[in-house]
Design an enzyme around this catalytic site. Sequence first.
Site, PDB file in Angstrom:
ATOM      1  N   GLU A  53       9.631  33.615 -22.773  1.00  8.15           N
ATOM      2  CA  GLU A  53       8.573  32.627 -22.502  1.00  8.15           C
ATOM      3  C   GLU A  53       7.374  33.283 -21.839  1.00  8.15           C
ATOM      4  OE1 GLU A  53      11.496  30.085 -20.531  1.00  8.15           O
ATOM      5  OE2 GLU A  53      10.783  28.455 -21.794  1.00  8.15           O
ATOM      6  N   GLU A  59      19.058  29.552 -23.026  1.00  8.31           N
ATOM      7  CA  GLU A  59      19.242  28.550 -21.983  1.00  8.31           C
ATOM      8  C   GLU A  59      20.305  27.515 -22.339  1.00  8.31           C
ATOM      9  OE1 GLU A  59      16.464  29.801 -23.028  1.00  8.31           O
ATOM     10  OE2 GLU A  59      15.018  30.058 -21.401  1.00  8.31           O
TER      11      GLU A  59
END
Length: 699
Positions: free
Chosen positions: A105, A125
Amino acid sequence: MTAEYKVHGNVAVITMTNPPVNGLGLSTRQGIVDGLGKANADAAVQSIVITGAGAAFSGGADIKEFGTDRAMQEPNLNSVILAIENSPKPVVAALHSVAMGGGLELALGCHYRVAAPGCSIALPEVKLGILPGAGGTQRLPRVIGVEPALNMIVSGEAIKSEMLGMLPGQKLFDKLVASPETLAAEALAFAQSVAGVRPLPLVRNLPCKHPEGDAYFQFARNMVKGMSKNFPAPAKCVDAVEAATKKKFADGMAVEREIFINLMWTAESRSLRHLFLAERAASKIPDVPSDTPKRDIQAVAVIGAGTMGGGIAMNFLNAGIPVKMLEMKQEALDRGIATIRKNYEAQVKKGKLKQDKYEQRMALLSTTLDYADLKDADLVIEAVFEELGVKEAVFKQLDAVMKPGAILASNTSTLDVNKIANFTQRPQDVVGLHFFSPANVMKLLEVVRGEATAKDVMATVMAVAKKIKKVAVVSGVCDGFIGNRMIEQYGRQGGFLLDEGCTPAQVDKAMEKFGMAMGPFRMGDLAGNDIGWAIRKRRYQEKPDMKYSKTADLLCEKGRFGQKTGAGWYDYVPGKRDAIPNAEVEQMIADHRAALGITPRKISDEEIVQRLVFSLVNEAAHILEEGIANKASDIDIVYIYGYGFPVHRGGPLNYADEVGLFNVVQAMNRFAQNPLDDAAFWKPAPLLARLAAEGKTFN
Ligand code: T1G
């Protein structure tokens, strides 16, 4: 600060330096923001590179910070990414080795991305019960397309940079360099080449559409529903990516944020995060430093070519380690080899193993009938009949032939490893390696540490466990070590429940609804009820006052040992695993109950689950008090990997923490009032009683 700043010509390089994988903890995030400030304040600097030192670009947010206020403390990850996007000078991410989670990210917030081949790219995640929380669900679809992005986010699986670089129209990488070695120089050159570009490209400004949005996301939801039983995160991943295609970027980010925060506080996510750290913590032994020198294990010997011996051998063949198998008779060896071949051929048939790999592995396997042939092995593992006299004979032979420094391991599941060690002149080289059947499949390995076992032997076998892809947990010496000692109490409670009014199917269904892979009676039928029978016979001698239901004995006296005899608690159709309730068995249970003068009562699923799971918890507390297990999380790992405890519950002790130890003790006090139960057993272990009284938890 765990980020370094250095200027090379007119390029500023910010390097994350937070080993082991540059987790984006507060000090790293602060270091990046400080570096950006310096670079943009320095007129000589025209562009900026962000990279990671050591084994990763970044493994993502610092999992060790989760649940603490440091994780959200400014600059939080979203703020760092915003600072990058708002940098007036171009920021180039130089990716190598691992760019995962928040690490990816971070890179997606940069204006450009330059990657080395072999870099593992992932948004894992979901494996922690959450979803990317720093724009991954909004930016990744914009650079590789909605469908590839959703697949990566829902699976959490890593894809190599060179593979992603081949995606048509991808905008994830602006350049793929030739090799990791050239990354630094090529990233600098690339940064110089874009120094003058204005306006700077931002991923957030890219379009994000799917041609058949509603139909595709409906399809995605149907697919995800099937694979995400007990876990809310996968379905939420679909919602977040759909928002990226339907909302403005900022609104999509708000959707992601809300979902992320909600998932972070789910019990499932707490369990998955607990297990992520627990699995890694299990390989650490408090009094054995991680830099303890390890013995070199190049060749392994296995004594016994039975089911266990063959399965054990396969683990080493799969890791490319040569194995010499010894048996007493040639036909036993031939049978053993045939079984190994059958297992591999089944994998080849399913396309799980290439034919050449199969042949390579078989080429590493040799056999012998003569102990003298084992003398050069660095590690020998015996998997012979579970009787101390037999073990004594084997270890005396091994002591006589094995070279000095060889590790002598027993696969015993219940016998005293100290006694076995003392059959030799080298107890310091003896250890228990308790594999779980089928040994080539089950990931759990209990490493049983004898009083004399040397520290370097422990360090060596823990490293060998990792090499053969086992999850190893250290156990001290006691009857049943960690797993089987606890499962005995679990089984006792199962028997009492039958006496009090349950059927095997009712107990199994309650436990399978709780999430167990199999209830206790189906599990007994799978493992073989005669195994428990033998242990109980021993118990009746050793501990005559220990209470047991006699139902299981009655079943075994009928020869109903389970699947291997075609019938146990249930009936089985050959070739099928379906457990078919049997009226005679249920009548046998009812008759036995009547003979005891017990009037059956209706027992709730909740009581079934609590009595079975809390029996594990109480025995585990004793195991911890006695130092048989080093830490509570080790016991959770044993149950997840060895006994099919539901992952979303995080293990028996994590589950007890979630219930609250005060409530666990309250329930145990209620069970102790039941005259048909074992009141003495339900006395809370002192450790449990203390933790509950102090409002603490196991983990
Ligand atoms: N944070 C902290 N420590 C980590 C870590 C992390 N993200 N990843 C690994 N470690 C530690 C691990 O505990 C072990 O420590 C050591 O590194 C080696 O790990 C906002 C919130 C990176 C592929 O889920 O998949 O970003 O035991 O034994 O086999 O969206 O670790 O040595 O003390 O596994 O070479 C998302 C999880 C976080 C990546 C390396 N990231 N890590 O594998 O070594 S959430 C992940 C892995 C997030 C944002 C959200 C693997 C690896 P120790 P290891 P490995």
